[in-house]
Design an enzyme around this catalytic site. Structure first.
Site, mmCIF file in Angstrom:
data_model
loop_
_atom_site.group_PDB
_atom_site.id
_atom_site.type_symbol
_atom_site.label_atom_id
_atom_site.label_comp_id
_atom_site.label_asym_id
_atom_site.label_seq_id
_atom_site.Cartn_x
_atom_site.Cartn_y
_atom_site.Cartn_z
ATOM 1 N N ASP A 110 1.846 8.491 0.483
ATOM 2 C CA ASP A 110 1.209 7.256 0.741
ATOM 3 C C ASP A 110 1.140 6.922 2.221
ATOM 4 O O ASP A 110 2.174 7.318 2.996
ATOM 5 C CB ASP A 110 2.320 6.147 0.228
ATOM 6 C CG ASP A 110 2.036 6.024 -1.272
ATOM 7 O OD1 ASP A 110 0.951 6.382 -1.978
ATOM 8 O OD2 ASP A 110 3.124 5.717 -1.891
ATOM 9 N N ASP B 165 -1.901 2.073 -12.916
ATOM 10 C CA ASP B 165 -0.836 1.281 -12.704
ATOM 11 C C ASP B 165 -0.269 0.501 -13.997
ATOM 12 O O ASP B 165 -0.989 -0.273 -14.218
ATOM 13 C CB ASP B 165 -0.749 0.216 -11.350
ATOM 14 C CG ASP B 165 -0.776 1.100 -10.178
ATOM 15 O OD1 ASP B 165 -0.445 2.430 -9.904
ATOM 16 O OD2 ASP B 165 -1.601 0.647 -9.339
#
Length: 264
Positions: A11, A130
């Site tokens: 990330d 997600d």
């Protein structure tokens, strides 16, 4: 049976790798290109870079970062964040990316999956999901709901139904990230990972929650995932991808992509 893969997740904020828990309390890990090179040398099968502030800042993914990583990385890598069109995908792939991950954009504009698959091939189109446990209901029969925009926005989609529909549209791989287990290092969300893996015919990547090798094995053996995404294990917990594979090989007969730098 597909060979099992270990994928390292990076990330990225301003070209620095960061790690949080359930999308919060991020801490700095290091330079993205240096870490990508390190994980590549330590046995990762693939890498994925998420430019996690690109969408919120209404800008495309950092193409210069992608190009710099491509110069150092000799394994496949995927990029996500700030992808708003097939042209953005094209630019990322021309810069060196092998795959592009679509998440919120795919939910808002599902036809992007078809146009992207037609333009680049389904193998280049990774659908990021997600997923949050909400309990089984008529609206969400799997018991899990799709969220977008970094878990800020709930959608109408049941996770399994969205996965099946997205594959019909052209998604060639699914990265299933469980919001409830993200970053907690207590194991992947095996139930929804297995449900998605059994519902689609494309590879499924388990994401969110790996803290030890046993969790990776469970993702493969119990949830039937084709790949496992790891972050904290290699960022801060002292594991290497080669070490993870060596332990898996000692404890199981799972077919791994590479072990000790050689095809296994």
């Amino acid at each position: 049976m597909l060979l099992k893969r270990i994928i390292v997740c990076l990330d990225v904020i301003n070209r620095r790798v960061t790690k949080g828990v359930k999308f919060k309390n991020n801490v700095d890990i290091g330079d993205v290109v240096e870490l990508a090179d390190k994980y590549c040398r330590e046995g990762a099968d693939e890498l994925v870079f998420y430019d996690i502030t690109a969408s919120a800042e209404h800008r495309p993914i950092d193409i210069e970062m992608v190009a710099e990583a491509a110069k150092r990385v000799f394994i496949p890598f995927c990029v996500g964040g700030g992808i708003r069109s097939t042209e953005d995908m094209r630019n990322a792939m021309l810069a060196g990316a092998d795959k592009v991950s679509l998440n919120s954009l795919a939910v808002k504009t599902p036809e992007i999956l078809t146009s992207s698959a037609n333009a680049f091939g389904s193998q280049c189109v990774v659908l990021g999901i997600d997923a949050k446990r909400v309990g089984a209901s008529e609206e969400f029969p799997s018991g899990y709901q799709v969220f977008i925009q970094g878990y800020r926005t709930p959608t109408k989609w049941d996770v399994v139904e969205w996965a099946k529909y997205a594959v019909e549209l052209g998604a060639g791989e699914i990265c299933l990230n469980a919001i409830d287990t993200d970053g907690v290092r207590q194991g992947y969300e095996l139930e929804i990972t297995r449900k998605v893996a059994e519902a689609v015919h494309v590879p499924v990547i388990a994401s969110g929650g790996a803290g030890k090798v046993e969790h990776v094995i469970d993702a493969f053996e119990i949830a039937h995932a084709d790949a496992a995404l790891v972050a904290s294990m290699v960022h801060t917990d002292g594991y290497t991808c080669d070490g993870i594979k060596d332990e898996i090989a000692l404890r199981t007969s799972l077919p791994l992509r590479f072990q000790g730098g050689k095809a296994y």
